[in-house]
Design a protein around this motif. Structure first.
Motif, short mmCIF file in Angstrom:
data_model
loop_
_atom_site.label_atom_id
_atom_site.label_comp_id
_atom_site.label_asym_id
_atom_site.label_seq_id
_atom_site.Cartn_x
_atom_site.Cartn_y
_atom_site.Cartn_z
N LYS A 109 22.42 2.80 8.37
CA LYS A 109 22.09 1.37 8.42
C LYS A 109 21.03 1.03 7.38
O LYS A 109 21.09 -0.01 6.76
N GLU A 110 20.05 1.89 7.18
CA GLU A 110 18.95 1.48 6.30
C GLU A 110 19.35 1.37 4.84
O GLU A 110 18.81 0.53 4.13
N ILE A 111 20.29 2.18 4.41
CA ILE A 111 20.65 2.07 2.99
C ILE A 111 21.96 1.31 2.73
O ILE A 111 22.16 0.79 1.65
N THR A 158 12.65 8.69 11.27
CA THR A 158 13.28 9.98 11.02
C THR A 158 12.42 11.12 11.59
O THR A 158 12.95 12.08 12.16
N SER A 159 11.11 10.99 11.45
CA SER A 159 10.23 12.05 11.97
C SER A 159 10.34 12.13 13.49
O SER A 159 10.23 13.21 14.07
N HIS A 160 10.57 11.00 14.15
CA HIS A 160 10.78 11.01 15.61
C HIS A 160 12.07 11.76 15.95
O HIS A 160 12.13 12.50 16.93
N VAL A 173 4.22 14.42 13.93
CA VAL A 173 5.15 14.73 12.84
C VAL A 173 5.22 13.51 11.93
O VAL A 173 5.61 12.42 12.37
N SER A 174 4.80 13.67 10.68
CA SER A 174 4.79 12.54 9.76
C SER A 174 4.90 13.04 8.33
O SER A 174 4.03 13.76 7.85
N GLN A 175 5.95 12.65 7.65
CA GLN A 175 6.15 13.04 6.26
C GLN A 175 4.93 12.66 5.44
O GLN A 175 4.33 13.49 4.76
N SER A 176 4.57 11.38 5.51
CA SER A 176 3.49 10.87 4.67
C SER A 176 2.11 11.26 5.19
O SER A 176 1.16 11.36 4.43
N GLY A 177 2.02 11.42 6.50
CA GLY A 177 0.70 11.65 7.11
C GLY A 177 -0.13 10.38 7.18
O GLY A 177 -1.34 10.44 7.46
N GLU A 178 0.49 9.22 6.94
CA GLU A 178 -0.26 7.96 6.89
C GLU A 178 0.27 6.90 7.85
O GLU A 178 -0.28 5.80 7.90
N THR A 179 1.33 7.18 8.57
CA THR A 179 1.95 6.17 9.44
C THR A 179 0.97 5.67 10.50
O THR A 179 0.44 6.46 11.29
N ALA A 180 0.74 4.34 10.52
CA ALA A 180 -0.31 3.78 11.37
C ALA A 180 -0.08 4.07 12.85
O ALA A 180 -1.02 4.44 13.57
C1 F6R Z 1 13.72 6.58 7.52
C2 F6R Z 1 12.29 6.68 7.24
C3 F6R Z 1 11.31 6.17 8.26
C4 F6R Z 1 10.15 7.17 8.42
C5 F6R Z 1 9.08 6.63 9.36
C6 F6R Z 1 7.97 7.63 9.59
O1 F6R Z 1 14.48 7.08 6.48
O2 F6R Z 1 11.92 7.17 6.23
O3 F6R Z 1 11.93 5.93 9.49
O4 F6R Z 1 10.68 8.38 8.90
O5 F6R Z 1 8.55 5.44 8.83
O6 F6R Z 1 7.34 7.99 8.39
P1 F6R Z 1 6.42 9.27 8.29
O7 F6R Z 1 7.29 10.47 8.51
O8 F6R Z 1 5.83 9.23 6.91
O9 F6R Z 1 5.37 9.16 9.37
#
Ligand code: F6R
Length: 361
Positions: A241-243, A58-60, A101-108
């Protein structure tokens, strides 16, 4: 807690007006048409020559959306999946601004891409929702979303806040590079200020549940759009698709004739997103899929009478600045995905095989 809602996802969809108010709070001035970012005073980005937006999922999609906003202002900008960025290694210089761009700030994948970009000398900026996250710590600068905690695995309110924050950041970058505000800046700032109310209007009036019921026995669900509506189409399909676990795909509307049209039948509804970016061309794509028997749900403001006239159903969005209409269209698609998954009794907040935060590559 879920505060009376059956699912966190639905709660978070409904929290969007408040989240957007916080994202924009103190950051825009509708009188001057100016962006006022405490973290980035005017001139911060004067030396930037190109922008790379790196993110996953989603962030992409928010990153792709921002690239189209920057390109519209004449700024070279490219969106990459961070997992690919590290492999392809596009050349960067010290005048490349890499926005993670990352909601969590932790995406590897995104953390790894940031490290490589830094090592190559790029300037890095983290846009996250979590204070003190790993990605924030690795970047030169940060801009917080302030969307509030997101618990549902499917990202909803954070996408709206990301696009909104990226629209503000894009305006700052473009002003700095060009040395002048865009003539349209005031209209854009006014539209951003109206966004929470516009989203509330959708939440109060959406007919997404009826659409989900109408098409619940379909084979597949397709989403099409142009310009900034293209990442919204991809995001609409990802959420669906994911939900729901149903087959859903998003395409650039222009891509349709080059292959995907072969999948279109009377039992594959097509969601066509109209944001004022060559809507005429998307209208003809809409007629092409209808000629193959597919029902079309148009997501549009009611300005385009021809779209409304030809569509099988309409999900209405309030009229706004075309550059942010995609945020509103996306809210309608979040609601469609939610109601479709709910009819199928899926575990909406915890879809199978997925985690909120992906900390391995
Ligand atoms: C979709 C979803 C994931 C995240 C992805 C990046 O609903 O939540 O596709 O968007 O894993 O996560 P963040 O933004 O935390 O880096």
């Amino acid at each position: 807690t879920k505060g009376g809602y059956e699912h966190y996802m639905y709660k978070e969809i409904n929290e969007q007006p408040g989240a957007l108010r916080r994202t924009t709070q103190g950051r825009l001035n509708t009188h001057t048409g100016g962006v006022e970012l405490d973290e980035f005073p005017p001139g911060t980005f004067s030396d930037v020559e190109q922008v790379h937006l790196i993110a996953m999922g989603t962030s992409h999609h928010a990153g792709m959306y921002a690239a189209s906003l920057l390109n519209a202002r004449g700024i070279p900008a490219y969106a990459f999946m961070s997992g690919e960025y590290s492999v392809v290694n596009p050349p960067v210089t010290e005048n490349t601004l890499v926005v993670a761009v990352s909601q969590s700030g932790e995406t590897a994948d995104t953390l790894d891409a940031v490290r490589r970009a830094r090592a190559s000398g790029a300037r890095t900026l983290a846009m996250t929702n979590v204070v003190g996250s790993s990605i924030t710590r690795e970047c030169d600068d940060e801009m917080l979303l302030r969307a509030g905690p997101e618990i549902g695995v499917a990202a909803t309110k954070t996408f709206s806040s990301q696009v909104t924050a990226l629209a503000l950041l894009s305006e700052r970058i473009a002003e700095d590079i060009e040395g002048t505000k865009s003539p349209d800046a005031r209209n854009l700032m006014e539209a951003l200020a109206r966004l929470p109310g516009d989203v509330q209007e959708i939440l109060d009036t959406s007919t997404a549940r009826e659409i989900a019921i109408e098409y619940q026995d379909s084979d597949a669900y397709f989403f099409i759009g142009r310009g900034p509506a293209h990442p919204v189409a991809l995001e609409g399909a990802l959420k669906f698709k994911e939900i729901s676990y149903e087959h859903a795909e998003g395409f650039a509307a222009s891509e349709l004739k080059h292959g995907p049209l072969a999948l279109v039948t009377p039992i594959t509804p097509v969601f066509a997103i109209f944001t004022g970016h060559e809507d005429e061309a998307t209208l003809s794509n809409m007629k092409e899929v209808q000629a193959r028997g597919a029902p079309v749900v148009a997501v549009t403001s009611e300005r385009s009478t021809e779209v409304v006239e030809f569509a099988d159903h309409v999900l209405t969005i309030p009229e706004t600045h075309p550059e942010i209409a995609g945020i509103l269209a996306n809210v309608q698609l979040q609601l469609v995905a939610y109601h479709a998954a709910k009819l199928l009794e899926r575990p909406i907040d915890k879809p199978r095989n997925l985690a909120k935060c992906v900390t391995v590559e």
